[in-house]
Design an enzyme around this catalytic site. Structure first.
Site, PDB file in Angstrom:
ATOM      1  CG  ASP A 159       5.223   9.450  -9.416  1.00  0.00           C
ATOM      2  OD1 ASP A 159       5.122  10.152  -8.680  1.00  0.00           O
ATOM      3  OD2 ASP A 159       4.861   8.284  -9.459  1.00  0.00           O
TER       4      ASP A 159
ATOM      5  CB  THR B  58      -2.382   6.578  -8.092  1.00  0.00           C
ATOM      6  OG1 THR B  58      -0.863   5.632  -8.385  1.00  0.00           O
ATOM      7  CG2 THR B  58      -3.271   6.047  -6.061  1.00  0.00           C
TER       8      THR B  58
END
Lengths: 159, 159, 159, 159
Positions: free
Chosen positions: B82, B10
């Protein structure tokens, strides 16, 4: 009084990390107007949170209905860029109202964005333009019938 | 000398309007370090531009190989959140090097982002921590074996 | 728990148009820590809003008194850069506490600023450094006795 | 073609740490127009870098001369807010040209600023307004003869 209708588009895109996908969030135009210390009288009506490729003709009919029934004679619509011209043409036969559509190539939440400029351009031009439907993008005012989005150059231009 | 390995995530997400999809762009860490007027000696090695859910075990082996063979004893890895802990654990048996992983919940290109803070936290802690593998997120330093990503709260925490 | 003492300096500079002069405003560190979604336990004690050239020895004594009497063992002080080293040396004989001073060359309110990076560097290093007084600037940790502000280059460096 | 004349003011304020004073830096309007991906044809003429309280009548005569002799019929002037109305009135008898003055309460270099909005408002309105002198501030278009800066509220308003 200026009526501001928000329909989604890149201008309101936001990132949700948990889903690892970008979605369209709350309308950003209010933050932009507050930051600029605007003293005009306006009202924001959030209508959709859609990518403009996902707007149906029924959605466009609803936009038209809201525009037509609004007490305001000056209306700004924030909209995704991919079908902004189509929606603008859909509204062409609304009479007696000045309608300006705008959007952004980069989300308003980005540190570098065209959203603030484009919102200012729309709010300014809707106060000055005669009745009709207009597009405020890339620093210019376009008539829907004679403009297009140049996808390769990522900008609006006259045909 | 600090070696900085970028793998995507991200922190480096960027938006391409024409495609109406978000993709991972150029590493943003260099811009962040330049803006902060950093005088430490560092080198950036861009390795992947992947969402961390898309990193394979073969990718993790390559990260490990690059880390092991680096001349640097202090290494920062930017990484999606993640699977950041999984990659950190993958590197646990690299000996003699201080390795700090970091990333962001909001892209570095956003006006509001945790990317600048997290990068600073990683670059600072890699200079101070003993050899081992660490995670710098949410203002804390975590040991991989005793930390987790709380997806609902969108933050890292100790188990 | 980290005690954060704010004393003013460029990091908190704000512009008042009516007066056409820049003054030091509310501490910005809380905004920075909130934006980074920090989960550490901290408390902010605003002490002064002064350019560091205007800090007197009596002011430094007060800083020392607050630091000494704080229940916290880890303390961050935001401070103007011009006399940051002098204040750091003033605190050298406080025992049993880790004290990190930081500030900024560009105000935290600027779109481009070193303030976010420097705050992160201070908050991170105060958790890792042994008792003593330290300066976190330009991506490095400096010992006050062997550092200086290079005014021409607008950065901190080792002597 | 739009001629853009810059005279200084808060919009271009920059901070010099070494001197611990704020000064007026390079015109910021070019950065704003580039960030918004503007496709209009424009030229920037930097004339002064002054706080508008420091502009003399001789300075205003020079602005008038440059405006009058410009080949452009549409002219934007960036200007400090304190004497913006006085300069606007000074230009009232220039004939055949649309002149829009704008500025900012918060410098363009700030993360939160009205500069981007105001520049967009000026560039948009100069394309639409008839010949005459206008002020674009706080989201509205003002006629110089019937407007004032409300210093207490830090905004422009109609008398």
């Amino acid at each position: 009084m200026i009526e501001i209708i928000t329909t989604g588009g890149t201008i309101d895109k936001i990132y949700f990390d948990a889903k690892s996908s970008y979605e369209i969030g709350e309308p950003q135009i209010e933050n932009v107007l507050r930051e600029a210390n605007i003293t005009i009288d306006y009202r924001i009506t959030p209508l959709f949170r859609k990518d403009s490729l996902d707007l149906s003709d029924a959605d466009r009919e609803l936009i038209k209905k809201v525009v037509s029934e609004s007490a305001a004679e000056r209306i700004v619509i924030t909209h995704g860029t991919d079908t902004m011209i189509k929606t603008a043409q859909w509204l062409q036969d609304v009479s007696g109202k000045t309608i300006v559509l705008t959007g952004a190539m980069q989300p308003a939440r980005f540190r570098f964005t065209d959203a603030i400029y484009n919102i200012a351009s729309a709010i300014t031009s809707v106060q000055l333009l005669p009745p009709g439907v207009w597009i405020a993008m890339n620093g210019k005012i376009f008539a829907p019938a004679s403009s297009r989005k140049n996808v390769a150059m990522n900008r609006f231009e006259n045909i």
